[in-house]
Every structure is written in C-alpha cells, then in structure tokens.
Design a protein around this motif. Structure first.
Motif, PDB file in Angstrom:
ATOM      1  N   VAL A 207     -13.189 -13.183  -4.473  1.00 37.59           N
ATOM      2  CA  VAL A 207     -12.069 -13.455  -5.385  1.00 37.59           C
ATOM      3  C   VAL A 207     -12.098 -14.903  -5.843  1.00 37.59           C
ATOM      4  N   HIS A 208     -12.383 -15.784  -4.920  1.00 36.68           N
ATOM      5  CA  HIS A 208     -12.363 -17.220  -5.230  1.00 36.68           C
ATOM      6  C   HIS A 208     -13.406 -17.597  -6.278  1.00 36.68           C
ATOM      7  N   VAL A 209     -14.600 -17.010  -6.188  1.00 43.13           N
ATOM      8  CA  VAL A 209     -15.657 -17.355  -7.142  1.00 43.13           C
ATOM      9  C   VAL A 209     -15.558 -16.547  -8.432  1.00 43.13           C
ATOM     10  N   GLY A 210     -14.617 -15.596  -8.489  1.00 41.37           N
ATOM     11  CA  GLY A 210     -14.360 -14.886  -9.732  1.00 41.37           C
ATOM     12  C   GLY A 210     -15.162 -13.630  -9.965  1.00 41.37           C
ATOM     13  N   ILE A 211     -15.868 -13.108  -8.950  1.00 42.18           N
ATOM     14  CA  ILE A 211     -16.638 -11.879  -9.152  1.00 42.18           C
ATOM     15  C   ILE A 211     -15.841 -10.636  -8.772  1.00 42.18           C
ATOM     16  N   LEU A 212     -14.631 -10.818  -8.270  1.00 33.54           N
ATOM     17  CA  LEU A 212     -13.772  -9.703  -7.893  1.00 33.54           C
ATOM     18  C   LEU A 212     -12.391  -9.922  -8.476  1.00 33.54           C
ATOM     19  N   HIS A 213     -11.855  -8.868  -9.114  1.00 30.51           N
ATOM     20  CA  HIS A 213     -10.534  -9.022  -9.727  1.00 30.51           C
ATOM     21  C   HIS A 213      -9.455  -9.140  -8.654  1.00 30.51           C
ATOM     22  N   VAL A 214      -8.314  -9.643  -9.044  1.00 22.69           N
ATOM     23  CA  VAL A 214      -7.301 -10.058  -8.074  1.00 22.69           C
ATOM     24  C   VAL A 214      -6.231  -9.001  -7.833  1.00 22.69           C
ATOM     25  N   ASP A 215      -6.495  -7.740  -8.181  1.00 17.94           N
ATOM     26  CA  ASP A 215      -5.538  -6.669  -7.917  1.00 17.94           C
ATOM     27  C   ASP A 215      -5.230  -6.626  -6.420  1.00 17.94           C
ATOM     28  N   PRO A 216      -3.978  -6.880  -6.008  1.00 23.41           N
ATOM     29  CA  PRO A 216      -3.654  -6.939  -4.578  1.00 23.41           C
ATOM     30  C   PRO A 216      -3.973  -5.644  -3.838  1.00 23.41           C
ATOM     31  N   LEU A 217      -3.720  -4.496  -4.469  1.00 20.44           N
ATOM     32  CA  LEU A 217      -3.960  -3.223  -3.803  1.00 20.44           C
ATOM     33  C   LEU A 217      -5.451  -3.013  -3.533  1.00 20.44           C
ATOM     34  N   PHE A 218      -6.285  -3.324  -4.514  1.00 21.88           N
ATOM     35  CA  PHE A 218      -7.725  -3.174  -4.354  1.00 21.88           C
ATOM     36  C   PHE A 218      -8.246  -4.132  -3.286  1.00 21.88           C
ATOM     37  N   GLN A 219      -7.760  -5.356  -3.310  1.00 19.25           N
ATOM     38  CA  GLN A 219      -8.141  -6.322  -2.278  1.00 19.25           C
ATOM     39  C   GLN A 219      -7.745  -5.843  -0.887  1.00 19.25           C
ATOM     40  N   PHE A 220      -6.543  -5.287  -0.787  1.00 16.28           N
ATOM     41  CA  PHE A 220      -6.054  -4.829   0.505  1.00 16.28           C
ATOM     42  C   PHE A 220      -6.959  -3.743   1.086  1.00 16.28           C
ATOM     43  N   ILE A 221      -7.385  -2.794   0.250  1.00 15.13           N
ATOM     44  CA  ILE A 221      -8.257  -1.725   0.732  1.00 15.13           C
ATOM     45  C   ILE A 221      -9.614  -2.278   1.154  1.00 15.13           C
ATOM     46  N   LEU A 222     -10.146  -3.226   0.376  1.00 14.87           N
ATOM     47  CA  LEU A 222     -11.424  -3.838   0.739  1.00 14.87           C
ATOM     48  C   LEU A 222     -11.339  -4.552   2.080  1.00 14.87           C
ATOM     49  N   LEU A 223     -10.254  -5.280   2.298  1.00 14.84           N
ATOM     50  CA  LEU A 223     -10.064  -5.972   3.572  1.00 14.84           C
ATOM     51  C   LEU A 223      -9.876  -4.979   4.721  1.00 14.84           C
ATOM     52  N   LEU A 224      -9.126  -3.919   4.450  1.00 13.96           N
ATOM     53  CA  LEU A 224      -8.836  -2.930   5.483  1.00 13.96           C
ATOM     54  C   LEU A 224     -10.110  -2.235   5.969  1.00 13.96           C
ATOM     55  N   GLN A 225     -11.101  -2.107   5.089  1.00 21.73           N
ATOM     56  CA  GLN A 225     -12.347  -1.444   5.465  1.00 21.73           C
ATOM     57  C   GLN A 225     -13.052  -2.141   6.625  1.00 21.73           C
ATOM     58  N   TYR A 226     -12.815  -3.425   6.788  1.00 21.16           N
ATOM     59  CA  TYR A 226     -13.441  -4.172   7.879  1.00 21.16           C
ATOM     60  C   TYR A 226     -12.694  -4.044   9.197  1.00 21.16           C
ATOM     61  N   ALA A 227     -11.501  -3.464   9.187  1.00 17.74           N
ATOM     62  CA  ALA A 227     -10.687  -3.388  10.395  1.00 17.74           C
ATOM     63  C   ALA A 227     -10.474  -1.961  10.890  1.00 17.74           C
ATOM     64  N   LEU A 228     -11.211  -1.004  10.321  1.00 18.59           N
ATOM     65  CA  LEU A 228     -11.007   0.400  10.663  1.00 18.59           C
ATOM     66  C   LEU A 228     -11.741   0.779  11.943  1.00 18.59           C
ATOM     67  N   PRO A 229     -11.236   1.789  12.650  1.00 19.80           N
ATOM     68  CA  PRO A 229     -11.983   2.315  13.805  1.00 19.80           C
ATOM     69  C   PRO A 229     -13.207   3.090  13.327  1.00 19.80           C
ATOM     70  N   PRO A 230     -14.116   3.444  14.245  1.00 21.80           N
ATOM     71  CA  PRO A 230     -15.337   4.155  13.845  1.00 21.80           C
ATOM     72  C   PRO A 230     -15.050   5.520  13.249  1.00 21.80           C
ATOM     73  N   ALA A 231     -16.042   6.039  12.533  1.00 22.01           N
ATOM     74  CA  ALA A 231     -15.904   7.347  11.892  1.00 22.01           C
ATOM     75  C   ALA A 231     -15.947   8.466  12.927  1.00 22.01           C
ATOM     76  N   MET A 232     -15.046   9.417  12.779  1.00 19.99           N
ATOM     77  CA  MET A 232     -15.021  10.568  13.670  1.00 19.99           C
ATOM     78  C   MET A 232     -16.251  11.454  13.491  1.00 19.99           C
ATOM     79  N   SER A 233     -16.902  11.353  12.342  1.00 18.58           N
ATOM     80  CA  SER A 233     -18.058  12.210  12.052  1.00 18.58           C
ATOM     81  C   SER A 233     -19.198  11.989  13.034  1.00 18.58           C
TER      82      SER A 233
END
Length: 391
Positions: free
Chosen positions: A322-348
């Motif tokens: 976001v800081h360097v300008g390659i990602l748009h600043v939509d808060p919802l989209f940012q939140f999902i991207l950040l959340l992907q790093y904090a998820l538990p492992p896949a049940m699959s």
C-alpha cells in the motif's frame, strides 16, 4: 471507533464459528453419529462439487466488473507468498529436526515429515474468511460502509480467496504430502533391519541449500495440474466471465435480468456452503481429542510461526504494498489480505493424510490445537487489523 468496539466486532464472528463448530463436533459424537466419517465424506463432496463452486461463481459474478477485476491481482500473489514462506520454513524445520537423535527413530520420521511438515501447515489457509469477513459487515457500526455493499464485496473477496487457496492446496500442498509420504516410506524401508542404513550424507548432513535446490528441481515434474480444473477454479472462471462480459451480466445479474432465476438459484446453493463448511470443521476436530504421539515441539513450532511470525510478515508485505502504491487502499480488501496470514491451517490436509493412509490421528491433534488457539489469535489479530485499516 474505539478499540473495545473493534474488539467486539472482531470477536462476534469468531463466537458464531465456535458455536456452529461445537454443533458439528456434537453431531460427530459416536452416540449421535449424524456426522460420522461417511456422512462427512458425502457432505464434503457436496460442498466441493456443488455448494463451493456455486458460492464462488455467484458472488464473483455479482461484485466483480472489469474495473474491479484489475484491483484483485494482488490476492493470488499474497496467497503465493504465504505458501512460499511455509515452504522455506518446511525445509528449514525438517533439516534441523533431522539432525536430532529423536528423528532417527523410524516412527518419528513418519510422524514429523510425512504429514505435519510445518511448511505444509503454515502455508495452507483455512476457509474461515468466507465465514468471518461477511459477518463483520452485519455488525453494528461496521467500518466498511453500507451493509449491502460491504457484504457483496466481502463475499466476492472471500470467495476468491477460498477458490485460489483451493487451487494452491490441491496443486501444491497435495503433491508435497504425496511426494513426502512416498519418500519417507522408502527411507523407512531402507533403515529396516533387512536393509542397510542410510549414510549420514543422505540423511542429516545434507545442506539446506542443496535440499531447497533439489526440491525446486524435482517438484515441478511431479505436480498434478488437474487441480487447476477443480470445481472451485471453474467457479472462479465462470464468475469472472459473467461479471466482466456485459451481455452475460445483463442477462443474469439483477432482478430485472431475464435469467436472474439462474443467479438466484446459484445464490441459494452457495448460501448452504458456509454452515456446511463450519459443521464439517467441527466434526473433523473431534478425532483430535483422542490424542496421538505427536511431539509438543511440533505443535509449538506451527503455532508460533502461524500465529505470530507469519502475521507480522504479512503486515509488512501488505502495508508495504500500500505504501509504495502497488495496492489500492480499500480497507476491506486490505483486511482480507492481512487476515490470510493469520488463519489456521486448511482442513483439507486431513483429507490428504487419509488418502495416503498415514498421520491422520496426529494431524487431528494438530488441528485441534491450532483451531483452538485460533479462536484467541484471530480475535486479537482481527482487532488489530481492523484498527489498522480504518484508522
């Protein structure tokens, strides 16, 4: 919004997941036996082939246009980075563990490397965003704007995340476990009393750089690319086509569309995916209560990297983009991207261990601990991520 309000908003979807998960675990009890092993397999097939693709296709078709499509390019890269970090951790962890005396016992080799490699677990992402993020839109005072608009985009973003992760899991993680399981079986055969033991150079003395180079060289030749034609992947293609091609969009999307009944039917099927996924999650956690011989250090390793180090790295990556300008600043989209790093492992991955017939009980224990810890870590990280993207 105050920190307390953000904490309440972050905790409510987690509590909903816990309640439905508890129901799933109850239905899987032997004395109830509504979601027994066979029932879970059948329900999982329905989710995989019907509910999941319908969920992905219907939500992407509604929310994605050609303009919004151009803003989603960072998500597959973001997921790829989580898998890349997991792979590096996998090689490093196995390398350090193989040098220990505990690894020399054949049972420990199977236990650690055939199914519970930290990289496989750390890199994979659970399906919780499809449950958590849309639920936040319905909370009072949601910082993501109007409920209808927020829910529509949250479902689209989370559906895309689930579909892309499914492609990575069944094309990458599945093959990692398949190859690792085969190699471990061969190694145990070589170290059996009727075989000569492996030389140190073949076992614990191989440099990390050589192992990584060997992995990068051999893995692409062994990968099964059929996963790219998985139902969820096809759902992504259909959803993008309908959303971005104006004639198709006008034909199917909206109450005034001539064929809106097709879209409505897909929505109905897709709505069944979320409760079904959560019930299966609860049922799959139940075997972890039976215990196994999995080492505590393995669970600690996974938990520390999955819930502390990886979210911190994700924070640097996403906010840096976001800081360097390659990602748009939509808060919802940012939140999902950040959340992907904090998820538990896949049940699959538990399904994959069943396919190869090893590590099922051990992985069930890992799932139980990681998802139990996720109830706390996800709430805390979600609160922090919310504060970060809306401040």
């Amino acid at each position: 919004m105050s920190t307390m309000n953000l904490f309440v908003m972050a905790s409510m979807p987690i509590l909903k997941v816990l309640l439905i998960t508890a129901i799933g675990s109850f239905l899987a009890l032997d004395r109830v036996n509504i979601l027994g092993e066979n029932a879970r397999k059948h329900l999982n097939k329905v989710v995989f082939f019907v509910f999941g693709p319908a969920l992905v296709a219907s939500n992407l078709a509604k929310a994605v246009t050609f303009e919004t499509f151009l803003t989603l390019w960072f998500m597959p890269i973001n997921i790829f980075i989580t898998y890349l970090i997991g792979s590096i951790t996998w090689v490093d962890t196995c390398q350090s563990y193989k040098s220990s005396k505990a690894f020399q016992r054949p049972n420990n080799r199977i236990m650690f490397c055939s199914f519970s490699d930290c990289g496989v677990l750390i890199g994979s992402l659970g399906k919780l965003p499809i449950i958590i993020v849309p639920a936040m839109c319905n909370e009072k005072g949601s910082p993501f704007g109007a409920v209808d608009v927020c829910h529509s985009y949250a479902m689209a973003y989370a559906s895309l995340s689930m579909a892309l992760n499914g492609i990575f899991i069944w094309s990458y993680t599945y093959n990692i476990i398949r190859i690792s399981s085969k190699e471990i079986v061969e190694e145990v055969d070589q170290t059996s009393p009727n075989r000569e033991p492996l030389l140190p150079s073949q076992n614990s003395q191989t440099p990390l750089s050589s192992k990584l180079q060997q992995f990068l060289t051999t893995f692409p030749r062994k990968i099964n690319f059929k996963a790219f034609l998985a139902p969820s992947a096809i759902g992504v293609i259909i959803g993008f086509m309908i959303g971005m091609i104006s004639p198709l969009r006008n034909l199917l999307i909206g109450n005034d569309a001539p064929l809106h009944v097709v879209q409505d039917s897909a929505y109905m099927l897709g709505d069944a995916a979320i409760p079904a996924i959560t019930l299966i999650l609860g049922a799959n956690l139940l075997p972890g209560l039976k215990g196994s011989q999995i080492q505590v250090r393995t669970i600690i390793c996974i938990a520390v990297v999955r819930y502390i180090l990886l979210p911190l790295l994700g924070l640097v990556i996403v906010r840096g983009a976001v800081h360097v300008g390659i990602l748009h600043v939509d808060p919802l989209f940012q939140f999902i991207l950040l959340l992907q790093y904090a998820l538990p492992p896949a049940m699959s991955i538990r399904t994959m261990t069943q396919v190869f017939g090893s590590g099922q009980s051990e992985y069930s224990v890992i799932l139980l601990w990681t998802y139990g810890l996720a109830a706390v870590s996800l709430t805390l990280w979600s609160t922090f991520f919310l504060w970060l993207v809306v401040s």
